[in-house]
Design a protein around this motif. Structure first.
Motif, short mmCIF file in Angstrom:
data_model
loop_
_atom_site.label_atom_id
_atom_site.label_comp_id
_atom_site.label_asym_id
_atom_site.label_seq_id
_atom_site.Cartn_x
_atom_site.Cartn_y
_atom_site.Cartn_z
N GLY A 35 0.80 -1.22 0.00
CA GLY A 35 0.00 0.00 0.00
C GLY A 35 0.83 1.27 0.00
N LEU A 36 0.13 2.36 -0.33
CA LEU A 36 0.77 3.68 -0.41
C LEU A 36 -0.16 4.68 0.28
N PHE A 37 0.40 5.77 0.81
CA PHE A 37 -0.44 6.85 1.34
C PHE A 37 -0.94 7.69 0.17
N SER A 38 -2.28 7.87 0.09
CA SER A 38 -2.80 8.82 -0.90
C SER A 38 -3.47 9.97 -0.14
N GLU A 39 -3.96 10.95 -0.88
CA GLU A 39 -4.57 12.13 -0.25
C GLU A 39 -5.84 11.75 0.52
N THR A 40 -6.42 10.57 0.21
CA THR A 40 -7.65 10.19 0.91
C THR A 40 -7.40 9.21 2.05
N THR A 41 -6.14 8.85 2.28
CA THR A 41 -5.83 7.98 3.43
C THR A 41 -6.23 8.70 4.72
N ALA A 42 -6.88 7.95 5.62
CA ALA A 42 -7.31 8.58 6.89
C ALA A 42 -6.10 8.94 7.74
N TYR A 43 -6.19 10.06 8.42
CA TYR A 43 -5.10 10.46 9.32
C TYR A 43 -5.01 9.49 10.50
N ASP A 44 -3.79 9.11 10.86
CA ASP A 44 -3.58 8.18 11.97
C ASP A 44 -2.20 8.42 12.58
N PRO A 45 -1.95 9.65 13.06
CA PRO A 45 -0.59 9.96 13.53
C PRO A 45 -0.24 9.18 14.78
N ARG A 46 1.04 8.82 14.92
CA ARG A 46 1.45 7.96 16.03
C ARG A 46 2.43 8.62 16.99
N SER A 47 3.20 9.63 16.52
CA SER A 47 4.20 10.26 17.40
C SER A 47 3.68 11.65 17.80
N PRO A 48 4.25 12.21 18.87
CA PRO A 48 3.86 13.59 19.21
C PRO A 48 4.12 14.53 18.03
N TYR A 49 5.23 14.33 17.30
CA TYR A 49 5.50 15.18 16.13
C TYR A 49 4.38 15.06 15.11
N SER A 50 4.06 13.82 14.69
CA SER A 50 3.06 13.69 13.62
C SER A 50 1.68 14.11 14.10
N SER A 51 1.41 13.93 15.41
CA SER A 51 0.11 14.39 15.93
C SER A 51 0.02 15.91 15.85
N SER A 52 1.15 16.58 16.14
CA SER A 52 1.11 18.05 16.09
C SER A 52 0.95 18.52 14.64
N LYS A 53 1.59 17.82 13.69
CA LYS A 53 1.44 18.22 12.29
C LYS A 53 0.02 17.90 11.80
N ALA A 54 -0.54 16.76 12.23
CA ALA A 54 -1.91 16.41 11.83
C ALA A 54 -2.88 17.48 12.35
N SER A 55 -2.66 17.87 13.60
CA SER A 55 -3.52 18.89 14.20
C SER A 55 -3.44 20.19 13.40
N SER A 56 -2.20 20.58 13.03
CA SER A 56 -2.07 21.84 12.27
C SER A 56 -2.73 21.72 10.90
N ASP A 57 -2.62 20.55 10.25
CA ASP A 57 -3.32 20.35 8.97
C ASP A 57 -4.83 20.55 9.15
N HIS A 58 -5.36 19.96 10.22
CA HIS A 58 -6.81 20.08 10.44
C HIS A 58 -7.22 21.53 10.66
N PHE A 59 -6.40 22.28 11.41
CA PHE A 59 -6.72 23.70 11.62
C PHE A 59 -6.69 24.47 10.30
N VAL A 60 -5.71 24.15 9.45
CA VAL A 60 -5.61 24.86 8.16
C VAL A 60 -6.89 24.61 7.35
N MET A 61 -7.30 23.35 7.26
CA MET A 61 -8.52 23.05 6.50
C MET A 61 -9.77 23.62 7.18
N ALA A 62 -9.75 23.64 8.51
CA ALA A 62 -10.90 24.22 9.23
C ALA A 62 -11.04 25.71 8.91
#
Ligand code: NAD
Ligand code: DAU
Length: 351
Positions: A144-171
């Motif tokens: 498998g590969l990550f595509s733009e429609t892959t669900a977010y599933d961050p595992r580290s504090p770093y990736s969680s913080s980046k996921a959160s910032s992505d969500h704020f940008v789209m919000a």
């Protein structure tokens, strides 16, 4: 001079930011590039020494967590666009100290969104472009590969913080109509990368005949992308990407960490005139990174189909160029490792 655009690039003194700033300053004399960077441990103005006298380039020392710094840069320059790269970027540091990641990556990003929303109210042709990571998608198994429609599933504090910032940008796009774009990129490599990251760390340690710490069994996989290809993709998306969209950027170039380290050993030993493979004895398997994501791999077909972007060079060629840069610019790394970084490194691997 009246510039066509005044682009605020945050984090422009870091690894990717400096490559992007150089590309924009050199290729677009009609744009004014304002590099806004707090110069944390990872920021380094030596990365952009060649631009010091460029007319269309300005450096501003500022922190995205400080509202007064943001107010000042918006009142001093007529900012038309933001390309936001400023972040705490190292996964291991996020494990030992998550709060800095929450502050810069989440709170800092929301500060920037707020000021853009306020200052750009009613204006046309504005853009907030957020640079993010494939790590927001979590960890892949063998397929498998990550595509733009892959669900977010961050595992580290770093990736969680980046996921959160992505969500704020789209919000902010959906709620307030802020014109935004996001791109999520795989592991970058090339010159000027801070020597805590795998490739420059290994090159430096091979040169210095120090241990090469491989987390776990070395079978984790990363999809490596030449940093200048990333800067080219950002340029394309900035100019031609659709508003409100996400684009994945990757190299279709998967390597296990251990194979990559063997490749680096072979190149560096050869260039230093050492017997082929003699540095293999430096490899040391160490305790695995907590929550270590197994595999990242990007499906970049949307970017290729919509905007015609593809990576420009083969990994072997890019790796050799990278090694050459680090061997020819020893003082760049030495300036860093002779400072506070030495203490961090010692605590990390040699206790
Ligand atoms: P880096 O750590 O080399 O540089 C980060 C820059 O941001 C530094 O110059 C630092 O001084 C600046 N900065 C940090 N906190 C700041 C603050 N509060 N205010 C202003 N400036 C601040 O990072 P990088 O590897 O160049 O990554 C740049 C961006 O790209 C990050 O957002 C990262 O999440 C993302 N990204 C990186 C990679 C990669 O492989 N390096 C891959 C995908 C996405
Ligand atoms: O995928 C994109 C991400 O790539 C970016 O968002 C991050 O900002 C960037 O730091 C990078 O994250 P990684 O954690 O993948 O990169 P790092 O260079 O830290 O590690 C690469 C791989 O090598 C990873 O599997 C952990 C391993 N590793 C790393 C170091 C520093 C080791 O085995 N030994 C090491 O000493």
């Amino acid at each position: 001079m009246d510039y066509k655009k005044n682009i605020l690039v945050t984090g422009g003194a870091g690894f990717i930011g400096s490559h992007l700033v150089r590309r924009l300053v050199n290729n677009y004399p009609e744009y004014h590039i304002i590099n806004f960077d707090a110069l944390t441990y990872a920021g380094n103005l030596n990365n952009l020494k060649d631009l010091e006298n460029a007319d269309n380039y300005t450096f501003v020392k500022g922190d995205i967590c400080e509202l007064s710094d943001l107010e000042k840069v918006f009142s001093n320059f007529y900012i038309t666009d933001i390309i936001h790269l400023a972040a705490e970027s190292h996964v291991d540091r996020s494990i030992s100290g998550p709060m800095a990641f929450v502050m810069t990556n989440v709170v800092g990003t929301v500060n920037l969104l707020n000021i853009a929303k306020e200052k750009w109210a009613g204006a046309k042709d504005r853009l907030f472009y957020h640079i993010s990571t494939d790590e927001v998608y979590g960890s892949l198994g063998a397929e498998g590969l990550f595509s733009e429609t892959t669900a977010y599933d961050p595992r580290s504090p770093y990736s969680s913080s980046k996921a959160s910032s992505d969500h704020f940008v789209m919000a902010y796009h959906h709620t307030y109509g802020l014109p935004v774009k996001i791109s999520n990129c795989s592991n970058n490599y090339g010159s000027h990368q801070f020597p805590e990251k795998l490739i420059p760390l290994m090159i430096n340690n091979i040169v210095q005949e120090k241990d090469l710490p491989i987390y776990g069994k070395g079978d984790n996989i990363r999809d490596w992308l030449w940093v200048e290809d990333h800067a080219a993709a950002i340029d394309k998306i900035f100019h031609e990407g659709r508003l409100g969209e996400t684009y994945n950027i990757g190299g279709l170039n998967e390597w296990t960490n251990i194979d990559l380290v063997h490749a680096l050993i072979s190149i560096v030993d050869h260039k230093l005139g050492r017997p082929e493979g003699s540095s293999k004895k430096l490899i040391k398997f160490v305790t695995d990174r907590a929550g270590h994501d197994k595999r990242y791999a990007i499906d970049a077909s949307k970017l290729e189909k919509e905007l015609g972007w593809t990576p420009s060079i083969q990994f072997e060629e890019g790796l050799e160029k990278t090694v050459d840069w680090y061997l020819n610019n020893r003082e760049w790394t030495e300036n860093i490792i002779s400072g506070d970084y030495q203490e961090y490194y010692t605590n990390q691997y040699e206790s």
